[in-house]
Structures are given as C-alpha cells and as structure tokens.
Design a protein around this motif. Structure first.
Motif, PDB file in Angstrom:
ATOM      1  N   ILE A  39      -3.125 -33.717 -21.877  1.00 40.23           N
ATOM      2  CA  ILE A  39      -2.721 -32.512 -20.927  1.00 40.23           C
ATOM      3  C   ILE A  39      -3.701 -31.434 -20.740  1.00 40.23           C
ATOM      4  CG2 ILE A  39      -0.872 -30.583 -21.317  1.00 40.23           C
ATOM      5  CD1 ILE A  39       0.622 -32.218 -23.266  1.00 40.23           C
ATOM      6  N   VAL A  40      -4.510 -31.092 -21.665  1.00 35.02           N
ATOM      7  CA  VAL A  40      -5.674 -30.046 -21.326  1.00 35.02           C
ATOM      8  C   VAL A  40      -6.531 -30.375 -20.474  1.00 35.02           C
ATOM      9  CG1 VAL A  40      -7.495 -28.683 -22.316  1.00 35.02           C
ATOM     10  CG2 VAL A  40      -5.263 -28.887 -23.560  1.00 35.02           C
ATOM     11  N   THR A  41      -6.889 -31.638 -20.382  1.00 35.57           N
ATOM     12  CA  THR A  41      -7.904 -32.181 -19.471  1.00 35.57           C
ATOM     13  C   THR A  41      -7.468 -32.409 -17.928  1.00 35.57           C
ATOM     14  OG1 THR A  41      -7.388 -34.553 -20.301  1.00 35.57           O
ATOM     15  CG2 THR A  41      -9.253 -33.366 -21.137  1.00 35.57           C
ATOM     16  N   LYS A  42      -6.043 -32.687 -18.190  1.00 34.07           N
ATOM     17  CA  LYS A  42      -5.628 -32.846 -16.716  1.00 34.07           C
ATOM     18  C   LYS A  42      -4.886 -31.350 -16.203  1.00 34.07           C
ATOM     19  CE  LYS A  42      -3.313 -37.483 -17.378  1.00 34.07           C
ATOM     20  NZ  LYS A  42      -2.294 -38.349 -17.268  1.00 34.07           N
ATOM     21  N   GLY A  43      -4.706 -30.250 -17.042  1.00 35.31           N
ATOM     22  CA  GLY A  43      -4.032 -29.198 -16.384  1.00 35.31           C
ATOM     23  C   GLY A  43      -5.072 -28.019 -16.301  1.00 35.31           C
ATOM     24  N   TYR A  44      -6.426 -28.064 -17.135  1.00 40.02           N
ATOM     25  CA  TYR A  44      -6.720 -26.777 -17.250  1.00 40.02           C
ATOM     26  C   TYR A  44      -7.393 -26.338 -15.828  1.00 40.02           C
ATOM     27  CZ  TYR A  44     -11.428 -28.749 -16.806  1.00 40.02           C
ATOM     28  OH  TYR A  44     -12.538 -29.500 -16.196  1.00 40.02           O
ATOM     29  N   THR A  45      -7.735 -27.300 -14.935  1.00 38.22           N
ATOM     30  CA  THR A  45      -8.300 -26.992 -13.482  1.00 38.22           C
ATOM     31  C   THR A  45      -7.070 -26.171 -12.678  1.00 38.22           C
ATOM     32  OG1 THR A  45      -7.658 -29.117 -12.714  1.00 38.22           O
ATOM     33  CG2 THR A  45      -9.932 -28.868 -13.530  1.00 38.22           C
ATOM     34  N   ALA A  46      -5.690 -26.284 -12.953  1.00 42.23           N
ATOM     35  CA  ALA A  46      -4.666 -25.772 -12.272  1.00 42.23           C
ATOM     36  C   ALA A  46      -4.708 -24.041 -12.577  1.00 42.23           C
ATOM     37  CB  ALA A  46      -3.617 -25.954 -12.627  1.00 42.23           C
ATOM     38  N   PHE A  47      -5.558 -23.619 -13.429  1.00 49.93           N
ATOM     39  CA  PHE A  47      -5.784 -21.888 -13.538  1.00 49.93           C
ATOM     40  C   PHE A  47      -6.893 -21.569 -12.605  1.00 49.93           C
ATOM     41  CE2 PHE A  47      -4.231 -23.705 -17.724  1.00 49.93           C
ATOM     42  CZ  PHE A  47      -3.001 -22.924 -17.781  1.00 49.93           C
ATOM     43  N   TRP A  48      -7.345 -22.554 -11.820  1.00 53.27           N
ATOM     44  CA  TRP A  48      -8.441 -22.171 -10.786  1.00 53.27           C
ATOM     45  C   TRP A  48      -7.907 -22.497  -9.436  1.00 53.27           C
ATOM     46  CZ3 TRP A  48     -11.950 -18.747 -12.730  1.00 53.27           C
ATOM     47  CH2 TRP A  48     -12.013 -18.982 -14.128  1.00 53.27           C
TER      48      TRP A  48
ATOM     49  N   SER B 108       6.586 -35.205  -8.094  1.00 57.06           N
ATOM     50  CA  SER B 108       5.962 -35.079  -6.928  1.00 57.06           C
ATOM     51  C   SER B 108       4.709 -35.917  -6.621  1.00 57.06           C
ATOM     52  CB  SER B 108       5.405 -33.448  -6.529  1.00 57.06           C
ATOM     53  OG  SER B 108       6.554 -32.728  -6.893  1.00 57.06           O
ATOM     54  N   PRO B 109       4.547 -36.370  -5.612  1.00 55.62           N
ATOM     55  CA  PRO B 109       3.384 -37.361  -5.439  1.00 55.62           C
ATOM     56  C   PRO B 109       2.121 -36.848  -5.132  1.00 55.62           C
ATOM     57  CG  PRO B 109       4.695 -37.091  -3.140  1.00 55.62           C
ATOM     58  CD  PRO B 109       5.571 -36.586  -4.299  1.00 55.62           C
ATOM     59  N   GLU B 110       2.032 -35.599  -4.859  1.00 49.45           N
ATOM     60  CA  GLU B 110       0.691 -35.015  -4.656  1.00 49.45           C
ATOM     61  C   GLU B 110      -0.126 -34.998  -6.001  1.00 49.45           C
ATOM     62  OE1 GLU B 110       3.499 -33.613  -3.752  1.00 49.45           O
ATOM     63  OE2 GLU B 110       3.443 -33.298  -1.431  1.00 49.45           O
ATOM     64  N   ARG B 111      -1.316 -35.040  -5.664  1.00 49.21           N
ATOM     65  CA  ARG B 111      -2.335 -35.073  -6.831  1.00 49.21           C
ATOM     66  C   ARG B 111      -2.341 -33.398  -7.405  1.00 49.21           C
ATOM     67  NH1 ARG B 111      -4.499 -33.833 -10.684  1.00 49.21           N
ATOM     68  NH2 ARG B 111      -6.251 -34.738 -11.686  1.00 49.21           N
ATOM     69  N   ALA B 112      -2.358 -32.533  -6.697  1.00 49.35           N
ATOM     70  CA  ALA B 112      -2.427 -31.216  -7.108  1.00 49.35           C
ATOM     71  C   ALA B 112      -1.076 -30.838  -7.977  1.00 49.35           C
ATOM     72  CB  ALA B 112      -2.412 -30.211  -5.779  1.00 49.35           C
ATOM     73  N   PHE B 113      -0.067 -31.529  -7.921  1.00 53.54           N
ATOM     74  CA  PHE B 113       1.262 -30.928  -8.910  1.00 53.54           C
ATOM     75  C   PHE B 113       0.915 -31.706  -9.970  1.00 53.54           C
ATOM     76  CE2 PHE B 113       3.624 -30.287  -4.783  1.00 53.54           C
ATOM     77  CZ  PHE B 113       4.164 -28.949  -5.219  1.00 53.54           C
ATOM     78  N   THR B 114      -0.187 -32.775 -10.150  1.00 53.49           N
ATOM     79  CA  THR B 114      -0.226 -33.361 -11.554  1.00 53.49           C
ATOM     80  C   THR B 114      -0.773 -32.426 -12.422  1.00 53.49           C
ATOM     81  OG1 THR B 114      -0.241 -35.403 -10.389  1.00 53.49           O
ATOM     82  CG2 THR B 114      -1.274 -35.136 -12.781  1.00 53.49           C
ATOM     83  N   GLU B 115      -1.989 -31.527 -11.898  1.00 55.77           N
ATOM     84  CA  GLU B 115      -2.645 -30.631 -12.706  1.00 55.77           C
ATOM     85  C   GLU B 115      -1.583 -29.463 -13.034  1.00 55.77           C
ATOM     86  OE1 GLU B 115      -6.255 -29.083 -10.618  1.00 55.77           O
ATOM     87  OE2 GLU B 115      -5.028 -27.996  -9.392  1.00 55.77           O
ATOM     88  N   ARG B 116      -0.806 -29.107 -12.155  1.00 54.78           N
ATOM     89  CA  ARG B 116       0.239 -27.884 -12.319  1.00 54.78           C
ATOM     90  C   ARG B 116       1.246 -28.385 -13.147  1.00 54.78           C
ATOM     91  NH1 ARG B 116      -2.497 -26.771  -8.051  1.00 54.78           N
ATOM     92  NH2 ARG B 116      -2.706 -24.849  -7.226  1.00 54.78           N
ATOM     93  N   THR B 117       1.584 -29.551 -13.216  1.00 51.59           N
ATOM     94  CA  THR B 117       2.434 -30.004 -14.301  1.00 51.59           C
ATOM     95  C   THR B 117       2.001 -30.020 -15.709  1.00 51.59           C
ATOM     96  OG1 THR B 117       3.498 -31.752 -12.584  1.00 51.59           O
ATOM     97  CG2 THR B 117       3.959 -32.062 -15.276  1.00 51.59           C
ATOM     98  N   SER B 118       0.589 -30.288 -15.956  1.00 55.27           N
ATOM     99  CA  SER B 118       0.289 -30.194 -17.195  1.00 55.27           C
ATOM    100  C   SER B 118      -0.060 -28.709 -17.468  1.00 55.27           C
ATOM    101  CB  SER B 118      -1.144 -30.911 -17.154  1.00 55.27           C
ATOM    102  OG  SER B 118      -1.050 -32.400 -16.763  1.00 55.27           O
TER     103      SER B 118
END
Length: 432
Positions: A62-71, A394-404
């Motif tokens: 979860i962390v490795t997929k989601g920490y980039t969403a904070f940027w 959602s199919p977009e890759r950007a939503f994957t990191e926001r989900t995490s």
C-alpha cells in the motif's frame, strides 16, 4: 518398634518412587512431552511470524503504491492576462499561449495540439481563482503555477517508460521532449499535493481529492454517535442493573449477541427497505448512513457496556445501597462512572468499525459520484471506504496511487481511534 516400621515403609516408598521416576519409560515420556511443548511453541511463533510478514507485505504494498500520491506535478507559466479574454473567461487560451512561449521550437499545429494535453483540464479554473483573488493583476503578466495532466504526473514519477516504441506509450515523442525541456528550465516540478486534502472527487485524477469523503465520514459518524451511544448505554444499564431475569430478557440478550455477528450488508438492506423505501429519505445522505451505522454499532456498544458494568465489584453496589442510596443513585453515581472507561473503549471501537464499513453504504446509495463538499447531514455525500472503492474501479494509473493513499489515510484514522481507546482504557482503568 512402630517407628522402625514407619521408617522402613517410607524408605521403601522413596525407593519405589525413585525407581519409577528414573525408569527409561518415564524418561522417554517426559522427553516426548517436552518435545511436544517445544513444537507447539515453535508453531505459535511461526504463526505470529507469518501473520506479521503478511501484514508487512500488505502495508508495504500500500505504501509503495500510494506515497507518490502526496506529490503532484506543477507547471510554471508566464501568463499574460489579457483584459478582454479575462472578461470573457477564456482562460485556457491564455494558458496555452504561455505554454507555447515556453517551447518556441514547437511550431507546427499538430505538435502544439499535443502540447495542450500537458495541461490539466482544471488549469483554467485555477487561473480563474487566482484572478478572482487578485483582480489588480488583469492586464499584466504573472507567474502562475497550475497542475499538469495526470499522464505527465505519472511520467514524472517514473510509472511510464520512455524506452519503448512510441505506439506502445501513453505519451508521444513530442510530449516527452516538451516535458524534458520544461523540466530542464525548472518549469515542471513536483510539490506537495494539497488538492488531495482540499478537493472532492473528480473524473480527472490530478483534480481528485478526499476532503469531501472525509467530511462525509465525519457527518455520518456524528449521526451514528448521537444515536447509538445514548441508546446503547441506556439499554446496557437497564439489562444489567434493572431488568428482571426471565425468559424475555434472556431472549433479548440472545438476539443482541446474534445481531453483533450479523453481516454488515444486512443492515444496509434494512436501511434500504426502511429509511429509503418506507420513509423516503434522501439517498446518499450522511443522515441515512448514520442511521444504518447506528443500527450496526448498537449491539457492539451494548455488549461492551454490559461487560464494563459487570466488571464493577458488587461491593460497590452493596456499599451504596447500605448507606441509603436508591438503586438509580447507585448506578448513576457509583457504578456508571467506574464502568465509563470500558464503555468509552467499546464506543470508540464501534465507531472505528462504522468508519471502515463499505457494504451497508453501497446499499443506500452512498456510492454516488460527489464533487461538492457536503455542508449538512442531508447533503449528498460519500465516505472514505466508498471513495476508495470507487477509485479502485477506475482504469487510470493515477487513481491507483490515490486509492493506496486514501487507504493509508483511512488506516491512519482507524489506528488513531484504536490508540485513543487503548489510552483511555489505561488512563481510567481501576484495579480491584
């Protein structure tokens, strides 16, 4: 003579015992028991280790997929705010002209059309908000930071490869060259993603935030707490302190215990049939979600409150009654205050369970796409678990990191609530 006989008897008993407990059979069985104990201990340690490893893997994923969403990738533009276009609210052409000025080598029309995709579709609204805050800037050239498109953001974060044929990439060679040029100029940088914590949901990943879901969760939990805590504590006090012990109270206790184990989706079906179908309440409203969650958490609060009341020693009640207090005074002045830590712990755990539930809320329509931030209990809203569910679809890759990232925030809230329950238990607990 009698003493000699007794001494001989004791000596023979000791000799028999030694021979018995020092036999090979006894030694073999003792070693077998010790070996079984060691195997059981190792199995327990292995089970704990495997569970801990699975937890670390889950949290790590979860962390490795989601920490980039904070940027979030931001694009710096020197925008000339032409008065006529500002009055007509044509902000996108202003941004495009500023972008073209940053990349003078891109002159043909088709390449410039590709450059337009570098800008977020929400960039004009950011520029409009800037002008609304600073009306005096109209007619001047200003440095504006706007959000880049989510595909640019994902490329900057390393999720899209450039060493593959152009036909297999999400970004063309023209866009990649423009990104490299803007990055070299310092016009394309990553900064803290404030949008994630200040905006509602959006179809565009770079504009999507969780603030609307957080507000919806808080509104729903407030309704749940207002309804379930007083009713649950009152029911627990009556059943434990005042209710007669007969078959009817036994039936009520059995049903309360059974309701605590009922799958949560059943409560969603109940809310759908009663609150929406019979009473005609508003779908996707925090008040409806709060009512459903109150029904679900009531058994948990009642059971935990009864356990807390049972933990108060009978001597407290007997002492209060002995000095002339009425049964009601005994409960309200002595028993209930001493049971309060356990009641608070059960309440917080019940609220944490309500915060993490998704299935009941899907049944009452809180899965709706909500852009605006709710301001009241009857406004359309969603909650954090449902927001995670929608983004995960959602199919977009950007939503994957926001989900995490949203999962990380939800886990943070749950850990905080459980930590608060442990703290209150330790602070106010009495040792009898």
């Amino acid at each position: 003579m009698t003493d000699l006989v007794q001494q001989d008897t004791r000596a023979m008993s000791v000799a028999v015992s030694k021979s018995r407990y020092q036999s090979e059979e006894f030694t073999r069985r003792l070693k077998a028991r010790y070996a079984a104990e060691r195997r059981f201990k190792m199995a327990g340690i292995a089970a704990v280790g495997i569970a801990s490893l699975m937890l670390v893997i889950l949290l790590g994923s979860i962390v490795t997929k989601g920490y980039t969403a904070f940027w979030q990738t931001q694009l710096r533009l020197e925008v000339t705010l032409d008065k006529a276009q500002v009055e007509e609210r044509n902000f996108m052409p202003l941004l495009r002209q500023a972008l073209y000025a940053q990349l003078p080598d891109v002159a043909d029309r088709s390449s410039r059309r590709q450059l337009n995709d570098l800008l977020s579709s929400g960039a004009p609204y950011e520029l409009e908000a800037f002008v609304a805050r600073n009306p005096a800037v109209v007619g001047t050239t200003q440095t504006i930071w706007v959000r880049a498109d989510d595909e640019v953001d994902q490329f900057m974060k390393g999720y899209f490869r450039r060493d593959v044929p152009e036909a297999e990439r999400r970004l063309s060679d023209v866009k990649i060259a423009a990104i490299d040029a803007l990055t070299a100029k310092g016009s394309l940088v990553q900064s803290f993603n404030t949008t994630l914590f200040s905006a509602g949901d959006s179809r565009e990943a770079e504009q999507a935030g969780i603030w609307g879901a957080i507000v919806g969760s808080l509104l729903m939990l407030s309704v749940t707490m207002i309804l379930s805590v007083p009713i649950g504590v009152a029911a627990a006090v009556y059943l434990e302190e005042f209710a007669p012990k007969n078959k009817w109270t036994d039936l009520i206790e059995v049903n309360i215990n059974n309701l605590a184990a009922v799958p949560s989706i059943i409560f969603g079906l109940l809310g759908l049939a009663v609150f929406l179908g019979f009473f005609g309440m508003t779908r996707s409203a925090p008040v409806v979600g709060g009512l459903v969650m109150a029904l679900m958490t009531l058994p948990v609060i009642i059971i935990s409150a009864r356990v807390a009341l049972k933990s108060v020693p009978p001597s407290i009640r007997e002492a209060a009654l002995g000095i002339g207090a009425s049964p009601l005074q005994t409960v309200t002045h002595h028993v209930l205050p001493l049971a309060l830590p356990g009641i608070l712990t059960g309440t917080i755990i019940g609220m944490a369970r309500a915060l993490g539930e998704t299935a009941p809320l899907l049944m009452i329509g809180m899965v709706a796409f909500i852009v605006d931030i709710p301001h009241g209990w009857t406004d359309s809203a969603t909650v954090l678990p449902v927001q995670i569910y929608m983004w995960a679809d959602s199919p977009e890759r950007a939503f994957t990191e926001r989900t995490s990232a949203a999962i990380m925030i939800l886990l943070g809230f749950l850990i905080l609530m459980n930590g608060l329950a442990v703290y209150l238990r330790k602070k106010f607990e009495r040792r009898w």
